[in-house]
Write an enzyme that holds these catalytic residues in place. Structure first.
Site, PDB file in Angstrom:
ATOM      1  N   ASP A   9       0.858  -1.183   0.000  1.00  0.00           N
ATOM      2  CA  ASP A   9       0.000   0.000   0.000  1.00  0.00           C
ATOM      3  C   ASP A   9       0.896   1.234   0.000  1.00  0.00           C
ATOM      4  O   ASP A   9       2.128   1.140  -0.181  1.00  0.00           O
ATOM      5  CB  ASP A   9      -1.012  -0.044   1.172  1.00  0.00           C
ATOM      6  CG  ASP A   9      -0.394   0.241   2.535  1.00  0.00           C
ATOM      7  OD1 ASP A   9       0.834   0.447   2.624  1.00  0.00           O
ATOM      8  OD2 ASP A   9      -1.155   0.278   3.525  1.00  0.00           O
ATOM      9  N   HIS A  10       0.274   2.393   0.248  1.00  0.00           N
ATOM     10  CA  HIS A  10       1.015   3.663   0.207  1.00  0.00           C
ATOM     11  C   HIS A  10       2.032   3.800   1.352  1.00  0.00           C
ATOM     12  O   HIS A  10       2.884   4.674   1.294  1.00  0.00           O
ATOM     13  CB  HIS A  10       0.023   4.827   0.262  1.00  0.00           C
ATOM     14  CG  HIS A  10      -0.955   4.705   1.387  1.00  0.00           C
ATOM     15  ND1 HIS A  10      -2.004   3.805   1.354  1.00  0.00           N
ATOM     16  CD2 HIS A  10      -1.016   5.323   2.596  1.00  0.00           C
ATOM     17  CE1 HIS A  10      -2.683   3.905   2.489  1.00  0.00           C
ATOM     18  NE2 HIS A  10      -2.112   4.806   3.257  1.00  0.00           N
ATOM     19  N   CYS A  66       3.169  -2.999   4.035  1.00  0.00           N
ATOM     20  CA  CYS A  66       2.324  -1.823   4.307  1.00  0.00           C
ATOM     21  C   CYS A  66       3.100  -0.983   5.322  1.00  0.00           C
ATOM     22  O   CYS A  66       4.310  -1.198   5.488  1.00  0.00           O
ATOM     23  CB  CYS A  66       0.927  -2.225   4.783  1.00  0.00           C
ATOM     24  SG  CYS A  66       0.850  -3.104   6.343  1.00  0.00           S
ATOM     25  N   GLY A  67       2.458  -0.060   5.981  1.00  0.00           N
ATOM     26  CA  GLY A  67       3.194   0.796   6.908  1.00  0.00           C
ATOM     27  C   GLY A  67       3.922   0.018   7.987  1.00  0.00           C
ATOM     28  O   GLY A  67       5.102   0.240   8.255  1.00  0.00           O
ATOM     29  N   THR A  68       3.201  -0.919   8.593  1.00  0.00           N
ATOM     30  CA  THR A  68       3.797  -1.748   9.648  1.00  0.00           C
ATOM     31  C   THR A  68       4.073  -3.169   9.187  1.00  0.00           C
ATOM     32  O   THR A  68       4.776  -3.912   9.880  1.00  0.00           O
ATOM     33  CB  THR A  68       2.818  -1.858  10.833  1.00  0.00           C
ATOM     34  OG1 THR A  68       1.581  -2.393  10.318  1.00  0.00           O
ATOM     35  CG2 THR A  68       2.572  -0.504  11.485  1.00  0.00           C
ATOM     36  N   GLY A  69       3.461  -3.570   8.100  1.00  0.00           N
ATOM     37  CA  GLY A  69       3.516  -4.975   7.653  1.00  0.00           C
ATOM     38  C   GLY A  69       2.426  -5.803   8.321  1.00  0.00           C
ATOM     39  O   GLY A  69       2.171  -6.940   7.920  1.00  0.00           O
ATOM     40  N   ILE A  70       1.771  -5.216   9.327  1.00  0.00           N
ATOM     41  CA  ILE A  70       0.818  -6.006  10.118  1.00  0.00           C
ATOM     42  C   ILE A  70      -0.506  -6.208   9.363  1.00  0.00           C
ATOM     43  O   ILE A  70      -0.943  -7.346   9.165  1.00  0.00           O
ATOM     44  CB  ILE A  70       0.567  -5.344  11.496  1.00  0.00           C
ATOM     45  CG1 ILE A  70       1.864  -5.332  12.313  1.00  0.00           C
ATOM     46  CG2 ILE A  70      -0.517  -6.113  12.253  1.00  0.00           C
ATOM     47  CD1 ILE A  70       1.770  -4.536  13.626  1.00  0.00           C
ATOM     48  N   GLY A  71      -1.115  -5.115   8.923  1.00  0.00           N
ATOM     49  CA  GLY A  71      -2.423  -5.234   8.258  1.00  0.00           C
ATOM     50  C   GLY A  71      -2.358  -6.099   7.012  1.00  0.00           C
ATOM     51  O   GLY A  71      -3.228  -6.947   6.779  1.00  0.00           O
ATOM     52  N   HIS A  99      11.455 -23.102  10.154  1.00  0.00           N
ATOM     53  CA  HIS A  99      10.333 -23.782  10.809  1.00  0.00           C
ATOM     54  C   HIS A  99       8.974 -23.628  10.124  1.00  0.00           C
ATOM     55  O   HIS A  99       8.178 -24.558  10.148  1.00  0.00           O
ATOM     56  CB  HIS A  99      10.189 -23.278  12.260  1.00  0.00           C
ATOM     57  CG  HIS A  99      11.352 -23.691  13.125  1.00  0.00           C
ATOM     58  ND1 HIS A  99      11.420 -23.387  14.467  1.00  0.00           N
ATOM     59  CD2 HIS A  99      12.489 -24.381  12.850  1.00  0.00           C
ATOM     60  CE1 HIS A  99      12.555 -23.864  14.970  1.00  0.00           C
ATOM     61  NE2 HIS A  99      13.228 -24.462  13.999  1.00  0.00           N
ATOM     62  N   ARG A 133       9.790 -32.554  11.685  1.00  0.00           N
ATOM     63  CA  ARG A 133       8.592 -32.320  12.499  1.00  0.00           C
ATOM     64  C   ARG A 133       7.818 -31.072  12.065  1.00  0.00           C
ATOM     65  O   ARG A 133       6.630 -30.942  12.347  1.00  0.00           O
ATOM     66  CB  ARG A 133       8.964 -32.229  13.985  1.00  0.00           C
ATOM     67  CG  ARG A 133       9.797 -31.004  14.356  1.00  0.00           C
ATOM     68  CD  ARG A 133      10.279 -31.065  15.793  1.00  0.00           C
ATOM     69  NE  ARG A 133      10.914 -29.835  16.232  1.00  0.00           N
ATOM     70  CZ  ARG A 133      12.170 -29.483  15.937  1.00  0.00           C
ATOM     71  NH1 ARG A 133      12.924 -30.282  15.192  1.00  0.00           N
ATOM     72  NH2 ARG A 133      12.672 -28.354  16.402  1.00  0.00           N
ATOM     73  N   HIS A 134       8.499 -30.183  11.359  1.00  0.00           N
ATOM     74  CA  HIS A 134       7.834 -28.939  10.958  1.00  0.00           C
ATOM     75  C   HIS A 134       6.829 -29.147   9.828  1.00  0.00           C
ATOM     76  O   HIS A 134       5.913 -28.355   9.657  1.00  0.00           O
ATOM     77  CB  HIS A 134       8.872 -27.887  10.571  1.00  0.00           C
ATOM     78  CG  HIS A 134       9.790 -27.572  11.709  1.00  0.00           C
ATOM     79  ND1 HIS A 134       9.356 -26.940  12.850  1.00  0.00           N
ATOM     80  CD2 HIS A 134      11.103 -27.870  11.907  1.00  0.00           C
ATOM     81  CE1 HIS A 134      10.365 -26.835  13.701  1.00  0.00           C
ATOM     82  NE2 HIS A 134      11.431 -27.395  13.150  1.00  0.00           N
TER      83      HIS A 134
HETATM   84  C1  RB5 Z   1      -2.042   2.814   6.228  1.00  0.00           C
HETATM   85  O1  RB5 Z   1      -2.135   4.100   6.735  1.00  0.00           O
HETATM   86  C2  RB5 Z   1      -1.569   1.852   7.322  1.00  0.00           C
HETATM   87  O2  RB5 Z   1      -2.618   1.625   8.206  1.00  0.00           O
HETATM   88  C3  RB5 Z   1      -1.109   0.561   6.715  1.00  0.00           C
HETATM   89  O3  RB5 Z   1      -0.057   0.815   5.834  1.00  0.00           O
HETATM   90  C4  RB5 Z   1      -0.596  -0.495   7.676  1.00  0.00           C
HETATM   91  O4  RB5 Z   1       0.354  -0.017   8.539  1.00  0.00           O
HETATM   92  C5  RB5 Z   1      -1.617  -1.292   8.350  1.00  0.00           C
HETATM   93  O5  RB5 Z   1      -1.350  -2.270   9.071  1.00  0.00           O
END
Ligand code: RB5
Length: 148
Positions: A9-10, A66-71, A99, A133-134
Site C-alpha cells: 500500500d502507500h 504496508c506501513g507496519t507490515g501487520i495489516g 520452521h 517435524r515442521h
Molecule cells: C495505512 O495508513 C496503514 O494503516 C497501513 O499501511 C498499515 O500499517 C496497516 O497495518
C-alpha cells in the site's frame, strides 16, 4: 528465472522499490503489483491482488508490505493457501524459513528495523527449511481454516 510477486500500500512504496531492486540483484524476476506512488489504497485489496496472482502458480514466494507490515500480513493470512510471515529481524527471517517455510513474507515501510530489510531477505533466501517435524505442524496450521 525464479519469480516473486510483490504488493504494497502507500505506506511502503519506497521499501517495495528497494525490495524489488534487491531481489532482481539476487536473480529474481519480480512482478510488482503494488502502488508505485503514495496514493492511498487499502492494504487488504493489495494483499488479495498479490495472493490471487501467487496462487495462479509459477512464483517462488511473495512479499507484501504496508506501513507496519501487520495489516497486509493479517490480510494475506486470511486467504486459503497463504502462509505469510511478518519478519522484523535476522533471527525471525532465519527461523521462519527453518520452521514455518512461509510462501509470503511481509515488512513495514514505516518501521525502524535494527537490521536492513535487504539483509533480512538475504537471510530468508539463504536459509533452508528444516522439514521433519515442521512439515506436520505446517500441515496442521494450514488446516486450521477448515475448522468450524
Ligand atoms: C495505512 O495508513 C496503514 O494503516 C497501513 O499501511 C498499515 O500499517 C496497516 O497495518
Amino acid at each position: 528465472m525464479p519469480r516473486v510477486i510483490i504488493a504494497n500500500d502507500h505506506g511502503a512504496v519506497e521499501l517495495s522499490k528497494r525490495i524489488k531492486a534487491h531481489l532482481e540483484k539476487r536473480g529474481y524476476e519480480v512482478n510488482w503489483l503494488g502502488v508505485k506512488v503514495e496514493e492511498r489504497v487499502d492494504y487488504p485489496d493489495m494483499a488479495k491482488l498479490a495472493c490471487n496472482e501467487f496462487l495462479k502458480g509459477g512464483y517462488e514466494f511473495g512479499v507484501v508490505n504496508c506501513g507496519t507490515g501487520i495489516g497486509i500480513s493479517i490480510s494475506a493470512n486470511k486467504i486459503p493457501g497463504i502462509r505469510c510471515a511478518l519478519i522484523h529481524d535476522l533471527y525471525t527471517a532465519e527461523l521462519t524459513k527453518r520452521h514455518n517455510n512461509p510462501n509470503f513474507i511481509a515488512f513495514g515501510g514505516r518501521c525502524n528495523y535494527q537490521d536492513s530489510v535487504e539483509d533480512m531477505i538475504d537471510k530468508f533466501l539463504d536459509t533452508e527449511f528444516e522439514g521433519g517435524r515442521h512439515v506436520e505442524r505446517i500441515e496442521k496450521m494450514m488446516n486450521l481454516d477448515k475448522l468450524v
